[in-house]
Design a protein around this motif. Structure first.
Motif, PDB file in Angstrom:
ATOM      1  N   CYS A  14      -7.437  -1.791  -6.650  1.00 19.32           N
ATOM      2  CA  CYS A  14      -5.990  -1.625  -6.560  1.00 19.32           C
ATOM      3  C   CYS A  14      -5.650  -0.247  -5.993  1.00 19.32           C
ATOM      4  O   CYS A  14      -4.732  -0.101  -5.194  1.00 19.32           O
ATOM      5  N   PHE A  15      -6.407   0.771  -6.387  1.00 20.57           N
ATOM      6  CA  PHE A  15      -6.171   2.111  -5.865  1.00 20.57           C
ATOM      7  C   PHE A  15      -6.423   2.168  -4.356  1.00 20.57           C
ATOM      8  O   PHE A  15      -5.680   2.830  -3.627  1.00 20.57           O
ATOM      9  N   LYS A  17      -6.042  -0.316  -2.294  1.00 21.26           N
ATOM     10  CA  LYS A  17      -4.921  -1.011  -1.663  1.00 21.26           C
ATOM     11  C   LYS A  17      -3.691  -0.119  -1.597  1.00 21.26           C
ATOM     12  O   LYS A  17      -2.971  -0.113  -0.599  1.00 21.26           O
ATOM     13  N   VAL A  18      -3.432   0.635  -2.662  1.00 16.97           N
ATOM     14  CA  VAL A  18      -2.280   1.540  -2.680  1.00 16.97           C
ATOM     15  C   VAL A  18      -2.465   2.646  -1.647  1.00 16.97           C
ATOM     16  O   VAL A  18      -1.527   3.010  -0.931  1.00 16.97           O
ATOM     17  N   LYS A  19      -3.686   3.179  -1.543  1.00 19.01           N
ATOM     18  CA  LYS A  19      -3.965   4.201  -0.523  1.00 19.01           C
ATOM     19  C   LYS A  19      -3.746   3.649   0.877  1.00 19.01           C
ATOM     20  O   LYS A  19      -3.168   4.327   1.735  1.00 19.01           O
ATOM     21  N   SER A  71       3.465   2.317  -0.630  1.00 21.80           N
ATOM     22  CA  SER A  71       2.467   2.397  -1.691  1.00 21.80           C
ATOM     23  C   SER A  71       3.008   1.841  -3.007  1.00 21.80           C
ATOM     24  O   SER A  71       2.283   1.177  -3.744  1.00 21.80           O
ATOM     25  N   VAL A  72       4.284   2.091  -3.290  1.00 22.62           N
ATOM     26  CA  VAL A  72       4.878   1.521  -4.508  1.00 22.62           C
ATOM     27  C   VAL A  72       4.919   0.001  -4.410  1.00 22.62           C
ATOM     28  O   VAL A  72       4.586  -0.706  -5.367  1.00 22.62           O
ATOM     29  N   THR A  74       2.954  -1.902  -2.644  1.00 22.74           N
ATOM     30  CA  THR A  74       1.589  -2.418  -2.760  1.00 22.74           C
ATOM     31  C   THR A  74       1.103  -2.344  -4.203  1.00 22.74           C
ATOM     32  O   THR A  74       0.406  -3.247  -4.670  1.00 22.74           O
ATOM     33  N   GLY A  75       1.471  -1.272  -4.906  1.00 23.16           N
ATOM     34  CA  GLY A  75       1.081  -1.140  -6.315  1.00 23.16           C
ATOM     35  C   GLY A  75       1.697  -2.229  -7.185  1.00 23.16           C
ATOM     36  O   GLY A  75       1.076  -2.701  -8.131  1.00 23.16           O
ATOM     37  N   ARG A  77       2.321  -5.219  -6.211  1.00 22.33           N
ATOM     38  CA  ARG A  77       1.636  -6.486  -5.908  1.00 22.33           C
ATOM     39  C   ARG A  77       0.236  -6.553  -6.492  1.00 22.33           C
ATOM     40  O   ARG A  77      -0.357  -7.634  -6.550  1.00 22.33           O
ATOM     41  N   CYS A  78      -0.375  -5.436  -6.883  1.00 22.09           N
ATOM     42  CA  CYS A  78      -1.746  -5.446  -7.423  1.00 22.09           C
ATOM     43  C   CYS A  78      -1.822  -6.200  -8.735  1.00 22.09           C
ATOM     44  O   CYS A  78      -1.048  -6.094  -9.593  1.00 22.09           O
TER      45      CYS A  78
END
Length: 78
Positions: A14-15, A17-19, A71-72, A74-75, A77-78
């Motif tokens: 998940c990290f 993906k956020v990056k 990034s928010v 994407t976070g 959606r994790c």
């Protein structure tokens, strides 16, 4: 009966993906900041060093904001 294929390994965390969302958003924000900031600075009549500093500042601000939103998103959606 043939053996079924089972892929070994895992996808990105998940990290990661956020990056990646931040980097993608930052790149898109930098591009839009260059276009909009460039036209805005030229419209105000800026030239030389003032033009480059204004456009650079607009690019970094646009990239940071859009990168943060991506990034928010994407976070979430994790």
């Amino acid at each position: 009966m043939p053996a079924s294929y089972q892929p070994v390994g895992h996808g990105p965390s998940c990290f990661d993906k956020v990056k990646m969302g931040f980097m993608l958003g930052f790149a898109v924000g930098m591009g839009s900041g260059a276009i909009f900031g460039g036209f805005s600075a030229l419209r105000f009549g800026l030239r030389g060093r003032e033009l480059f500093t204004t456009v650079g500042k607009t690019m970094v601000q646009g990239g940071g904001m859009f990168g943060m939103f991506m990034s928010v998103g994407t976070g979430i959606r994790c």
